[in-house]
Design an enzyme around this catalytic site. Structure first.
Site, PDB file in Angstrom:
ATOM      1  N   LYS A 188       0.848  -1.191   0.000  1.00 61.62           N
ATOM      2  CA  LYS A 188       0.000   0.000   0.000  1.00 61.62           C
ATOM      3  C   LYS A 188       0.883   1.241   0.000  1.00 61.62           C
ATOM      4  CE  LYS A 188      -1.837   2.944   2.697  1.00 61.62           C
ATOM      5  NZ  LYS A 188      -2.023   4.071   1.760  1.00 61.62           N
ATOM      6  N   GLY A 241       7.097   4.573   8.258  1.00 62.04           N
ATOM      7  CA  GLY A 241       6.153   5.661   8.479  1.00 62.04           C
ATOM      8  C   GLY A 241       6.254   6.161   9.901  1.00 62.04           C
ATOM      9  N   THR A 245       1.364   5.242  13.560  1.00 61.19           N
ATOM     10  CA  THR A 245       0.852   4.142  12.730  1.00 61.19           C
ATOM     11  C   THR A 245       1.535   2.835  13.130  1.00 61.19           C
ATOM     12  OG1 THR A 245       0.476   5.703  10.941  1.00 61.19           O
ATOM     13  CG2 THR A 245       0.474   3.384  10.347  1.00 61.19           C
ATOM     14  N   GLY A 246       2.828   2.903  13.402  1.00 59.97           N
ATOM     15  CA  GLY A 246       3.558   1.699  13.817  1.00 59.97           C
ATOM     16  C   GLY A 246       2.895   1.024  15.017  1.00 59.97           C
ATOM     17  N   CYS A 299      13.856  10.688   6.528  1.00 60.99           N
ATOM     18  CA  CYS A 299      13.753  10.131   7.882  1.00 60.99           C
ATOM     19  C   CYS A 299      15.018  10.354   8.697  1.00 60.99           C
ATOM     20  CB  CYS A 299      13.401   8.652   7.832  1.00 60.99           C
ATOM     21  SG  CYS A 299      14.537   7.702   6.835  1.00 60.99           S
ATOM     22  N   GLU A 398       9.471  14.638  15.907  1.00 62.29           N
ATOM     23  CA  GLU A 398       9.870  14.811  14.518  1.00 62.29           C
ATOM     24  C   GLU A 398       8.951  15.817  13.823  1.00 62.29           C
ATOM     25  OE1 GLU A 398       9.076  11.480  11.893  1.00 62.29           O
ATOM     26  OE2 GLU A 398      11.094  11.712  11.084  1.00 62.29           O
TER      27      GLU A 398
HETATM   28  P1  NAD Z   1       2.202   7.637   8.237  1.00 63.30           P
HETATM   29  O1  NAD Z   1       2.461   6.680   9.328  1.00 63.30           O
HETATM   30  O2  NAD Z   1       1.102   8.608   8.403  1.00 63.30           O
HETATM   31  O3  NAD Z   1       1.887   6.879   6.881  1.00 63.30           O
HETATM   32  C1  NAD Z   1       2.739   5.887   6.390  1.00 63.30           C
HETATM   33  C2  NAD Z   1       1.897   4.855   5.665  1.00 63.30           C
HETATM   34  O4  NAD Z   1       1.036   4.241   6.617  1.00 63.30           O
HETATM   35  C3  NAD Z   1       1.003   5.433   4.574  1.00 63.30           C
HETATM   36  O5  NAD Z   1       0.941   4.547   3.483  1.00 63.30           O
HETATM   37  C4  NAD Z   1      -0.345   5.514   5.259  1.00 63.30           C
HETATM   38  O6  NAD Z   1      -1.432   5.450   4.367  1.00 63.30           O
HETATM   39  C5  NAD Z   1      -0.301   4.283   6.140  1.00 63.30           C
HETATM   40  N1  NAD Z   1      -1.229   4.350   7.275  1.00 63.30           N
HETATM   41  C6  NAD Z   1      -1.682   5.455   7.917  1.00 63.30           C
HETATM   42  N2  NAD Z   1      -2.531   5.095   8.890  1.00 63.30           N
HETATM   43  C7  NAD Z   1      -2.619   3.753   8.888  1.00 63.30           C
HETATM   44  C8  NAD Z   1      -3.338   2.792   9.658  1.00 63.30           C
HETATM   45  N3  NAD Z   1      -4.169   3.166  10.639  1.00 63.30           N
HETATM   46  N4  NAD Z   1      -3.164   1.495   9.381  1.00 63.30           N
HETATM   47  C9  NAD Z   1      -2.334   1.098   8.404  1.00 63.30           C
HETATM   48  N5  NAD Z   1      -1.644   1.952   7.613  1.00 63.30           N
HETATM   49  C10 NAD Z   1      -1.784   3.268   7.854  1.00 63.30           C
HETATM   50  O7  NAD Z   1       3.571   8.363   7.943  1.00 63.30           O
HETATM   51  P2  NAD Z   1       3.848   9.444   6.811  1.00 63.30           P
HETATM   52  O8  NAD Z   1       3.429  10.743   7.350  1.00 63.30           O
HETATM   53  O9  NAD Z   1       3.340   9.006   5.503  1.00 63.30           O
HETATM   54  O10 NAD Z   1       5.427   9.323   6.696  1.00 63.30           O
HETATM   55  C11 NAD Z   1       6.285  10.096   7.397  1.00 63.30           C
HETATM   56  C12 NAD Z   1       6.924   9.277   8.485  1.00 63.30           C
HETATM   57  O11 NAD Z   1       7.692   8.198   7.939  1.00 63.30           O
HETATM   58  C13 NAD Z   1       7.902  10.089   9.268  1.00 63.30           C
HETATM   59  O12 NAD Z   1       7.720   9.817  10.625  1.00 63.30           O
HETATM   60  C14 NAD Z   1       9.249   9.590   8.783  1.00 63.30           C
HETATM   61  O13 NAD Z   1      10.323   9.765   9.639  1.00 63.30           O
HETATM   62  C15 NAD Z   1       8.970   8.167   8.554  1.00 63.30           C
HETATM   63  N6  NAD Z   1       9.998   7.591   7.686  1.00 63.30           N
HETATM   64  C16 NAD Z   1      10.868   6.680   8.219  1.00 63.30           C
HETATM   65  C17 NAD Z   1      11.884   6.123   7.445  1.00 63.30           C
HETATM   66  C18 NAD Z   1      12.837   5.113   8.007  1.00 63.30           C
HETATM   67  O14 NAD Z   1      13.544   4.441   7.232  1.00 63.30           O
HETATM   68  N7  NAD Z   1      12.914   4.930   9.305  1.00 63.30           N
HETATM   69  C19 NAD Z   1      11.977   6.491   6.104  1.00 63.30           C
HETATM   70  C20 NAD Z   1      11.077   7.437   5.598  1.00 63.30           C
HETATM   71  C21 NAD Z   1      10.077   7.962   6.400  1.00 63.30           C
END
Ligand code: NAD
Length: 494
Positions: A188, A241, A245-246, A299, A398
């Site tokens: 996704k 992400g 969400t994690g 990130c 962040e």
């Molecule tokens: P996010 O958690 O909002 O979204 C990430 C993904 O999760 C998207 O595809 C989103 O649709 C999905 N998602 C959202 N809610 C969900 C749910 N309830 N259940 C399942 N999936 C869901 O994060 P974002 O705002 O898109 O991304 C930015 C974040 O990602 C920042 O915190 C950034 O640091 C992190 N990031 C980390 C790395 C790494 O390697 N550690 C790399 C890039 C980005």
């Protein structure tokens, strides 16, 4: 970079984005669509299927079937490798098209997208393709009369959920090792960056990827992502992400089938500059690009600058002049150094951090504002915030924008205390000519990667992952394979 080709690609009409399920592009089961807004100018680029839980289930069924019937996992590794290598070559052949499409969707400056997106995705797929037939099981050193074999078997169906900042690079970090291991995938992409990954997956079909092996379901995280996370038919979930969400994904795993969940989360990475840095001008220049490129939507961005007090004022002055000279604007202009913020929500979130810091009396050294509003796009001036306290939200959380905080320190111990004083632990930077100090600091910094006398940059040979609340898994390198294999012991009496 071919400016004319970029300008031609900028004008290409983008057809409505549909899911890719079982080798076919399909609309949402209920016909739902959502607008795809370009952060370059706020215009609607196209529409995208607004996936339903039923769409996710259909994709998971396709992936399950493709795994269970062995069309991919049962294929000779050398044959899987040929397909993946061909795919990597096709991605390279479509690199400019993929990069421009991605930039129109997510706003990353083209100079960075060309380096970090299709090229990196092709490199990742190639790396794991080349490695896949060099993985052996084990014969255990058992007593005579018994034989212990350790088989490495692909885990099954992988759910992958990725963010918007580097959809191809991060997407490939997930699917590269998963597919090379023989797993099948349902991915996704993020709501605001799905187009280029869908195209990359389509190119995979042209390379000979059997249908159902890679499925892509677009739509909202809370619907499609949640359905993947809750599915009893997904064996492993890989995610990049936010921490929020994690946490939900871990709960979904606990509620469903206890699928393994690997999280790559956010960072609040300290970048520590000692007065004995080999070249302070270089340290400032690299640190500026380490937080301001891609408008801070990286990130590992070095978002907390920690500076030895004796050089603090001079260094902040240099950083300010660099921030103010940074070319922010049209992401499709090759001269642009920082493109658009991904969405109006992200821009509002960035500015809220600044408002809060300003209200607390912190020193907004430069930036802190939305710029280029007449374009209709989402742009923010590179921002430096000084005089902050360790407990400030802008130091602890962040931002994921072009915002760096600056703090002074006097001793190594103080630098370590500030650096390690958040719950996140993704990356760190360290600038010093003192080799012993560098090794002492590397050992004490709580981070998944420590950059010394540089910031950012690496390649496929080294893992990327965080400690603390920055996550529990690793992308890249041969270590990334571990997530996608089960170990199966055969214990045989001879
Ligand atoms: P996010 O958690 O909002 O979204 C990430 C993904 O999760 C998207 O595809 C989103 O649709 C999905 N998602 C959202 N809610 C969900 C749910 N309830 N259940 C399942 N999936 C869901 O994060 P974002 O705002 O898109 O991304 C930015 C974040 O990602 C920042 O915190 C950034 O640091 C992190 N990031 C980390 C790395 C790494 O390697 N550690 C790399 C890039 C980005």
């Amino acid at each position: 970079m071919d400016r004319n080709a970029i300008e031609e690609l900028r004008k290409v009409d983008v057809p409505p984005a549909l899911h890719l399920i079982d080798g076919v592009r399909v609309a949402a089961s209920d016909g739902g669509e959502m607008p795809v807004v370009s952060p370059i100018d706020g215009s609607v680029l196209t529409t995208m299927a607004r996936g339903t839980a039923q769409d996710a289930a259909q994709a998971i069924t396709a992936a399950r079937q493709a795994f269970d019937d062995g069309r991919w996992s049962g294929m000779a590794p050398s044959a899987r490798k040929v397909i993946l290598l061909k795919w990597a070559d096709l991605i390279d052949a479509h690199a400019l098209e993929l990069a421009v499409l991605g930039v129109r969707d997510n706003g990353t400056e083209i100079s960075m997208a060309l380096k970090a997106e299709p090229k990196s995705a092709a490199g990742t797929i190639r790396y794991y393709a080349e490695a896949l037939d060099k993985i052996y099981g084990e014969i255990a050193p058992t007593a005579r009369g018994t034989l212990g074999l350790v088989h490495k078997t692909p885990v099954g169906v992988v759910g992958a959920i990725v963010p918007w900042n580097f959809p191809l690079m991060i997407g490939a970090w997930k699917i590269g090792p998963a597919l090379a291991a023989g797993c099948t995938v349902v991915l996704k992409p993020a709501e605001t960056a799905s187009l280029s990954f869908l195209r990359l997956a389509e190119v995979g079909l042209q390379a000979g990827l059997p249908k159902g092996v890679l499925n892509v379901v677009c739509g909202e995280g809370a619907i499609v992502g949640a359905a993947i996370a809750e599915s009893p038919d997904v064996d492993v979930l890989v995610f990049t992400g936010s921490g929020a969400t994690g946490r939900r994904l871990l709960q979904a795993s606990a509620r469903s089938n206890l699928k393994r969940v690997y999280l790559e989360l956010g960072g609040k990475s300290p970048n520590i500059i000692f007065a004995d840095a080999p070249d302070l001008d270089e340290a400032v220049a690299v640190s500026a690009s380490g937080i301001f490129r891609n408008s801070g939507q990286v990130c590992i961005a070095g978002s907390r600058l920690l500076v030895e007090r004796s050089i603090h004022d001079a260094l902040v002055a240099k950083l300010k002049s660099m921030a103010e000279a940074m070319v922010v604007g049209d992401p499709l202009d090759p001269a642009t150094q920082a493109g658009a913020v991904n969405s109006d929500q992200q821009l509002a979130r960035n500015l809220a951090f600044i408002d809060e810091a300003r209200a607390a009396g912190r020193d907004i050294v430069c930036g802190g504002t939305r710029i280029l509003t007449d374009t209709g796009g989402y742009y923010m001036a590179p921002t430096i915030v000084a005089g902050v306290a360790q407990s400030d939200r802008i130091v602890q959380d962040e931002v994921f924008g072009p915002v760096v905080t600056v703090q002074a320190f006097d001793t190594e111990d103080e630098a370590i205390a500030l650096a390690n004083g958040t719950e996140l632990g993704l990356a760190a930077g360290l600038w010093t000519s003192n080799l012993s100090r560098a090794h002492r600091m590397i050992a004490r910094l709580r981070a998944g990667v420590v950059h010394v006398n540089t910031y950012g940059g690496s390649d496929m040979t080294v893992p990327l992952g965080g400690v603390g609340q920055s996550g529990n898994g690793h992308d890249k390198s041969l270590h990334a394979f571990d997530k996608f294999f089960d170990l199966k012991t055969a214990w045989i009496k001879l």
